[in-house]
Structure formats: C-alpha cells, structure tokens
Motif scaffolding. Structure first.
Motif, PDB file in Angstrom:
ATOM      1  N   LYS A   1       0.829  -1.210   0.000  1.00 29.49           N
ATOM      2  CA  LYS A   1       0.000   0.000   0.000  1.00 29.49           C
ATOM      3  C   LYS A   1       0.861   1.257   0.000  1.00 29.49           C
ATOM      4  O   LYS A   1       2.071   1.191   0.132  1.00 29.49           O
ATOM      5  N   ASN A   2       0.220   2.395  -0.100  1.00 26.92           N
ATOM      6  CA  ASN A   2       0.859   3.722  -0.031  1.00 26.92           C
ATOM      7  C   ASN A   2       1.960   3.882  -1.080  1.00 26.92           C
ATOM      8  O   ASN A   2       3.037   4.381  -0.782  1.00 26.92           O
ATOM      9  N   VAL A   3       1.700   3.450  -2.305  1.00 20.64           N
ATOM     10  CA  VAL A   3       2.691   3.546  -3.384  1.00 20.64           C
ATOM     11  C   VAL A   3       2.909   5.022  -3.743  1.00 20.64           C
ATOM     12  O   VAL A   3       1.952   5.767  -3.941  1.00 20.64           O
ATOM     13  N   ARG A   4       4.167   5.428  -3.783  1.00 22.34           N
ATOM     14  CA  ARG A   4       4.515   6.816  -4.078  1.00 22.34           C
ATOM     15  C   ARG A   4       5.189   6.990  -5.448  1.00 22.34           C
ATOM     16  O   ARG A   4       4.949   7.972  -6.126  1.00 22.34           O
ATOM     17  N   LYS A   5       6.055   6.014  -5.833  1.00 25.75           N
ATOM     18  CA  LYS A   5       6.700   6.125  -7.135  1.00 25.75           C
ATOM     19  C   LYS A   5       7.220   4.763  -7.571  1.00 25.75           C
ATOM     20  O   LYS A   5       7.405   3.853  -6.749  1.00 25.75           O
ATOM     21  N   ILE A   6       7.477   4.660  -8.872  1.00 20.43           N
ATOM     22  CA  ILE A   6       8.018   3.432  -9.469  1.00 20.43           C
ATOM     23  C   ILE A   6       9.284   3.825 -10.205  1.00 20.43           C
ATOM     24  O   ILE A   6       9.273   4.757 -11.017  1.00 20.43           O
ATOM     25  N   THR A   7      10.379   3.130  -9.871  1.00 19.41           N
ATOM     26  CA  THR A   7      11.673   3.438 -10.475  1.00 19.41           C
ATOM     27  C   THR A   7      12.215   2.188 -11.144  1.00 19.41           C
ATOM     28  O   THR A   7      12.275   1.120 -10.533  1.00 19.41           O
ATOM     29  N   ILE A   8      12.609   2.334 -12.401  1.00 17.20           N
ATOM     30  CA  ILE A   8      13.207   1.213 -13.141  1.00 17.20           C
ATOM     31  C   ILE A   8      14.718   1.404 -13.113  1.00 17.20           C
ATOM     32  O   ILE A   8      15.214   2.482 -13.454  1.00 17.20           O
ATOM     33  N   SER A   9      15.427   0.365 -12.678  1.00 21.08           N
ATOM     34  CA  SER A   9      16.887   0.472 -12.598  1.00 21.08           C
ATOM     35  C   SER A   9      17.563  -0.732 -13.221  1.00 21.08           C
ATOM     36  O   SER A   9      16.980  -1.755 -13.432  1.00 21.08           O
TER      37      SER A   9
END
Length: 166
Positions: free
Chosen positions: A158-166
């Motif tokens: 829950k509480n997803v703030r951002k998605i980062t692809i690395s």
C-alpha cells in the motif's frame, strides 16, 4: 496531486500515471472474480488483429452493419458495475510504454513504508488495484500492489509513491 505516480529511472520516457482515470480503461480487471477464476494467457495484439481481420472480411462479404443500440437495462447494469466494482490493472503496459533502457533489470516500488524490488518480469505481472467497492483508494493508495496469484490480496503493498526502473 498525491494520486499521481511517477515512473522514472532507466527509461526512455518518464511517465506519470493517474489511477483515477483507469475506471474507463478497457484493460481493467474485476478483482472480485480475477483470483478465483481460471485464466488463459492471450496475446492482446494477436487477438485484436484477428478481430479486426474478421470484421473487415465480414464487411466485405455482407456490407457495413448498423450497430444495434444498447438496451437501457444493460447500460444500467454496466454503470452499476463501474460504480460498485473493485478493479485493478496490470503494470506491464505502463512499464512497456516507459520503454526501459537496455540492461534495466529491476523495478523498485517506493511506498511510505519502504521500497519493494521486483525483476522486470515479476513487475509486469503485478496488478495495480485502484478501486474497492466503487471507491478510489484514497486513505492508503492511490494504488495497492497485488501479486498475480493473489497470495497477498489480504495484505497488499500500500501507499505507493513512485516506481523506479533500474
């Protein structure tokens, strides 16, 4: 603007996704039945191409068809489903649209509680739940992350703030 989720990192295009508009997206999944029914994987592009080809062939043979109006009862049922439903959408198309760079291997999902790491393949199968009983996930959203097998449906990320692809 806390309902907007950025997708950034090693991508060609940095995106912002807005779960509040997904109710109108034809790719949405009805989560009340999704984990309980048997599914067969289909290639959406292939399925679309076949449908268009069949439609074109039928029009050539029979002529253009005038669409029949949708009955008011069916419209009402569809509207009630949207207003009361619990829905999600797969993460795969968003990752694909961001066009990860060659060599990108991980998808990091940042939440208010920490960071969750997934391989690109695993992340593509994650489901972004965006509504419950017809209401957006405002308190602990804007989305909840569910695993494809439903193993965490009682305890989603829950509480997803951002998605980062690395």
């Amino acid at each position: 603007m806390n309902n907007i989720i950025p997708i950034s990192g090693r991508v060609k295009f940095q995106l912002t996704i807005d779960p509040s508009v997904w109710i109108f997206d034809e790719r949405k999944i009805d989560l009340t039945t999704y984990f309980d029914e048997e599914r067969v994987e289909i290639d959406e592009i292939e399925q679309y191409s076949k449908a268009v080809a069949e439609h074109f062939s039928r029009e050539i043979k029979e002529g253009a068809e005038i669409p029949k109006p949708v009955s008011p009862a069916k419209k009402k049922t569809q509207k009630e489903t949207l207003l009361n439903g619990t829905f999600g959408i797969k993460m795969k198309p968003f990752i694909k649209n961001a066009e990860p760079e060659a060599g990108a291997e991980k998808v990091m999902i940042s939440t208010a509680d920490g960071v969750h790491s997934f391989s690109m393949e695993e992340a593509g199968e994650l489901i972004l739940a965006f509504s419950k009983n017809g209401k957006p996930l405002r308190e602990d959203g804007p989305v909840h992350i569910l695993f494809e097998d439903g193993s965490n449906r009682d305890n989603p990320i829950k509480n997803v703030r951002k998605i980062t692809i690395s």
